[in-house]
Design an enzyme around this catalytic site. Structure first.
Site, PDB file in Angstrom:
ATOM      1  N   THR A  74     -11.026  -7.846   5.054  1.00 11.18           N
ATOM      2  CA  THR A  74     -11.993  -6.756   4.849  1.00 11.18           C
ATOM      3  C   THR A  74     -12.256  -6.466   3.383  1.00 11.18           C
ATOM      4  O   THR A  74     -13.245  -5.802   3.048  1.00 11.18           O
ATOM      5  CB  THR A  74     -11.502  -5.464   5.517  1.00 11.18           C
ATOM      6  OG1 THR A  74     -10.250  -5.073   4.919  1.00 11.18           O
ATOM      7  CG2 THR A  74     -11.320  -5.660   7.012  1.00 11.18           C
ATOM      8  N   CYS A  97      -5.315   0.001   1.399  1.00  9.28           N
ATOM      9  CA  CYS A  97      -5.020   1.214   2.170  1.00  9.28           C
ATOM     10  C   CYS A  97      -3.635   1.754   1.836  1.00  9.28           C
ATOM     11  O   CYS A  97      -2.808   1.084   1.209  1.00  9.28           O
ATOM     12  CB  CYS A  97      -5.036   0.910   3.676  1.00  9.28           C
ATOM     13  SG  CYS A  97      -6.562   0.214   4.313  1.00  9.28           S
ATOM     14  N   CYS A 145      -2.355   4.281   6.966  1.00 13.90           N
ATOM     15  CA  CYS A 145      -3.776   4.255   7.344  1.00 13.90           C
ATOM     16  C   CYS A 145      -3.926   4.274   8.873  1.00 13.90           C
ATOM     17  O   CYS A 145      -3.239   3.529   9.583  1.00 13.90           O
ATOM     18  CB  CYS A 145      -4.455   3.008   6.785  1.00 13.90           C
ATOM     19  SG  CYS A 145      -6.232   2.959   7.096  1.00 13.90           S
ATOM     20  N   ARG A 174     -11.336  -2.799  -2.680  1.00 16.68           N
ATOM     21  CA  ARG A 174     -11.882  -1.459  -2.821  1.00 16.68           C
ATOM     22  C   ARG A 174     -11.099  -0.485  -1.936  1.00 16.68           C
ATOM     23  O   ARG A 174     -10.473  -0.889  -0.960  1.00 16.68           O
ATOM     24  CB  ARG A 174     -13.367  -1.430  -2.444  1.00 16.68           C
ATOM     25  CG  ARG A 174     -13.653  -1.749  -0.996  1.00 16.68           C
ATOM     26  CD  ARG A 174     -15.149  -1.726  -0.710  1.00 16.68           C
ATOM     27  NE  ARG A 174     -15.442  -1.917   0.706  1.00 16.68           N
ATOM     28  CZ  ARG A 174     -15.578  -3.082   1.294  1.00 16.68           C
ATOM     29  NH1 ARG A 174     -15.442  -4.186   0.584  1.00 16.68           N
ATOM     30  NH2 ARG A 174     -15.852  -3.157   2.585  1.00 16.68           N
ATOM     31  N   CYS A 210      -9.995   2.173   0.781  1.00 21.23           N
ATOM     32  CA  CYS A 210     -10.348   2.458   2.170  1.00 21.23           C
ATOM     33  C   CYS A 210     -11.002   3.839   2.253  1.00 21.23           C
ATOM     34  O   CYS A 210     -10.551   4.798   1.627  1.00 21.23           O
ATOM     35  CB  CYS A 210      -9.084   2.427   3.031  1.00 21.23           C
ATOM     36  SG  CYS A 210      -9.328   2.933   4.744  1.00 21.23           S
ATOM     37  N   CYS A 254      -8.401   6.324   4.784  1.00 24.25           N
ATOM     38  CA  CYS A 254      -7.108   6.882   4.356  1.00 24.25           C
ATOM     39  C   CYS A 254      -7.077   7.287   2.887  1.00 24.25           C
ATOM     40  O   CYS A 254      -6.098   7.885   2.438  1.00 24.25           O
ATOM     41  CB  CYS A 254      -5.983   5.891   4.649  1.00 24.25           C
ATOM     42  SG  CYS A 254      -6.000   4.396   3.633  1.00 24.25           S
ATOM     43  N   ASP A 292      26.258  27.932 -14.061  1.00 24.49           N
ATOM     44  CA  ASP A 292      25.365  28.970 -13.541  1.00 24.49           C
ATOM     45  C   ASP A 292      26.116  29.858 -12.556  1.00 24.49           C
ATOM     46  O   ASP A 292      26.848  29.365 -11.682  1.00 24.49           O
ATOM     47  CB  ASP A 292      24.164  28.313 -12.856  1.00 24.49           C
ATOM     48  CG  ASP A 292      23.190  29.329 -12.302  1.00 24.49           C
ATOM     49  OD1 ASP A 292      22.381  29.855 -13.082  1.00 24.49           O
ATOM     50  OD2 ASP A 292      23.239  29.590 -11.083  1.00 24.49           O
TER      51      ASP A 292
END
Length: 489
Positions: free
Chosen positions: A30, A34, A38, A63, A65, A68, A439
């Protein structure tokens, strides 16, 4: 993590959100990358490729998604946990130093050559400092496109791009949409927000316990600089190009963040500092698993899992406040800080609330007459020595500082004992292993749990909590009945 292919495949197939930000999954068929979580049907393992950063996936031609939004996932916990050069560089890049000072500025701060820094980042992250900063600019641009009506040209320069052309090309390449398409798609069904206010979601890894986080910030809040209003922690921000006001409201799945900025170029830095303040990039599963392995701490951890370490948006401010808080009550420390702010802080307008000032910067504090400070002479000397070291460049408390070196620099100043140094290391420097056995609240907790109460004995006993002793501190504090452990009403 990304090199353990079998582990990564299992995380993707189970849609395990705990690994969001640890690595990114690119899909050959694709051309997208992701988060591990996703929601789409996981691809075949042979079609997966794994990258250590969004920038590396983008450089490889993938590139983001659209489902997601991997570029907006929680950041890798590694950059908060580690103190090596790569981690320090990533903290500086997140704070916008590349955009303000260039790669040379980051290298100089770290004491490395540009070539050495480039080589180390490429080896571990698959991308150099410019590519990492470019990925951050793309995400900043998307936030502005989706949450504001700022003109496109102003978005480009506010996000740090040198030209509108590079802005357009980057947005199309990373998101596979034009800037106009990104804005149009986000606008569908979204109500208008207050003019000038940017509304965004700050993601985090579950589980998340906001009680001590917001409780501590509000219990120690300096009037005029911080407040709790309408279920949100609000404060002023001193930023590189101007100032801002932020309102942070804890919700079950994210922190609602509402930012008002005098200069939009500060957006990325403001987001990064708010995430740092709330420790949102922590890995609570790893932390809690190690701490509950101690049978003494296990019941305390299991009572309220997912505690974070409340930090600061300004390490210098916190260091000054730590000195003001030496050997006095929380209330007295707030009063001292409020007087300092009222007299010497920079006034700001806050139509939506009661914030009035920025905390004074080191240059302003350096000009004060120490005799005017209503505190013991010894503490005045501690404060003035701290301010002199900060303004003189002898002390580095920035997000890219070397934690151990900073401890040594603080120890060389008069009046800086273990409590002050470790408190600064925990909350200003962000060292996850900082520990404060002296402390009073920690010693009381230790006594109630049957742990050693002497500093030496408790330090030795705490070795099994390393490298998460700063989180152990939060759980130990939770055993007491104090406002720092509760969300305000």
């Amino acid at each position: 993590m990304h090199e353990d292919v079998e582990h990564c495949v299992r995380a993707v197939q189970s849609k395990d959100a705990r690994f969001d930000g640890w690595f990114f999954t690119a899909v050959l068929t694709t051309g997208i990358y992701c988060r591990p979580s996703c929601p789409v049907v996981p691809p075949k393992p042979e079609n997966m490729r794994f990258y250590p950063s969004a920038a590396a996936a983008q450089q490889a031609g993938f590139r983001a998604c659209k489902r997601c939004r991997p570029d907006a996932s929680p950041g890798s916990p590694l950059w908060n946990e580690r103190a090596d050069v790569v981690a320090r560089a990533m903290r500086l890049i997140a704070d916008g130093v590349v955009d303000r000072e260039g790669v040379a500025g980051v290298s100089t701060r770290l004491g490395y050559s540009t070539r050495q820094l480039q080589r180390q980042l490429l080896a571990e992250l698959g991308a150099g400092p410019l590519a990492l900063a470019r990925a951050q600019r793309a995400q900043t641009a998307r936030v502005l496109l989706e949450t504001s009506s700022v003109p496109m040209g102003d978005v480009a320069f506010a996000a740090g791009f040198a030209s509108v052309r590079s802005f357009n090309e980057t947005v199309r390449e990373v998101f596979h949409r034009t800037p106009t398409e990104v804005r149009t798609r986000a606008a569908r069904g979204h109500p208008a927000t207050t003019p000038g206010t940017l509304v965004l979601r700050l993601p985090f890894r579950q589980p998340f316990c906001p009680d001590n986080l917001f409780g501590h910030l509000v219990a120690t809040a300096v009037p005029g600089v911080e407040e709790w209003r309408d279920g949100a922690y609000r404060r002023t921000l001193r930023l590189p190009h101007g100032h801002g006001i932020v309102a942070l409201r804890p919700l079950p799945d994210y922190v609602d963040c509402r930012l008002t900025l005098t200069n939009l170029r500060d957006l990325s830095t403001a987001i990064s500092r708010c995430r740092w303040l709330l420790d949102l990039d922590a890995d609570p599963v790893a932390v809690d698993d190690l701490l509950r392995a101690d049978p003494v701490l296990a019941p305390v951890v299991n009572k309220d899992v997912g505690r974070r370490v409340p930090r600061t948006v300004d390490p210098v401010e916190f260091a000054v406040r730590a000195v003001l808080g030496q050997q006095v009550s929380t209330s007295a420390a707030r009063t001292l800080a409020a007087r300092l702010v009222t007299a010497h802080g920079e006034p700001v307008a806050d139509p939506a609330g009661g914030l009035t000032h920025l905390f004074p910067d080191p240059a302003t504090l350096a000009s004060l007459d120490p005799e005017q400070l209503a505190m013991p002479r010894s503490r005045r000397a501690t404060l003035t020595s701290l301010i002199a070291a900060l303004t003189g460049g002898e002390l580095d408390l920035s997000v890219g500082s070397d934690w151990q070196r900073a401890r040594g620099e603080l120890a060389a100043l008069p009046g800086f004992g273990p409590w002050t140094i470790e408190t600064i290391a925990m909350r200003a420097l962000g060292d996850p292993d900082a520990f404060i056995p002296t402390d009073l609240g920690i010693r009381r907790a230790a006594e109630s749990l049957g742990l050693p109460t002497t500093p030496a004995g408790l330090t030795a006993r705490s070795a099994v909590w390393s490298p998460w002793r700063a989180y152990a501190v939060q759980y130990l504090w939770s055993t007491g009945d104090h406002a720092v452990n509760r969300l305000p009403d």
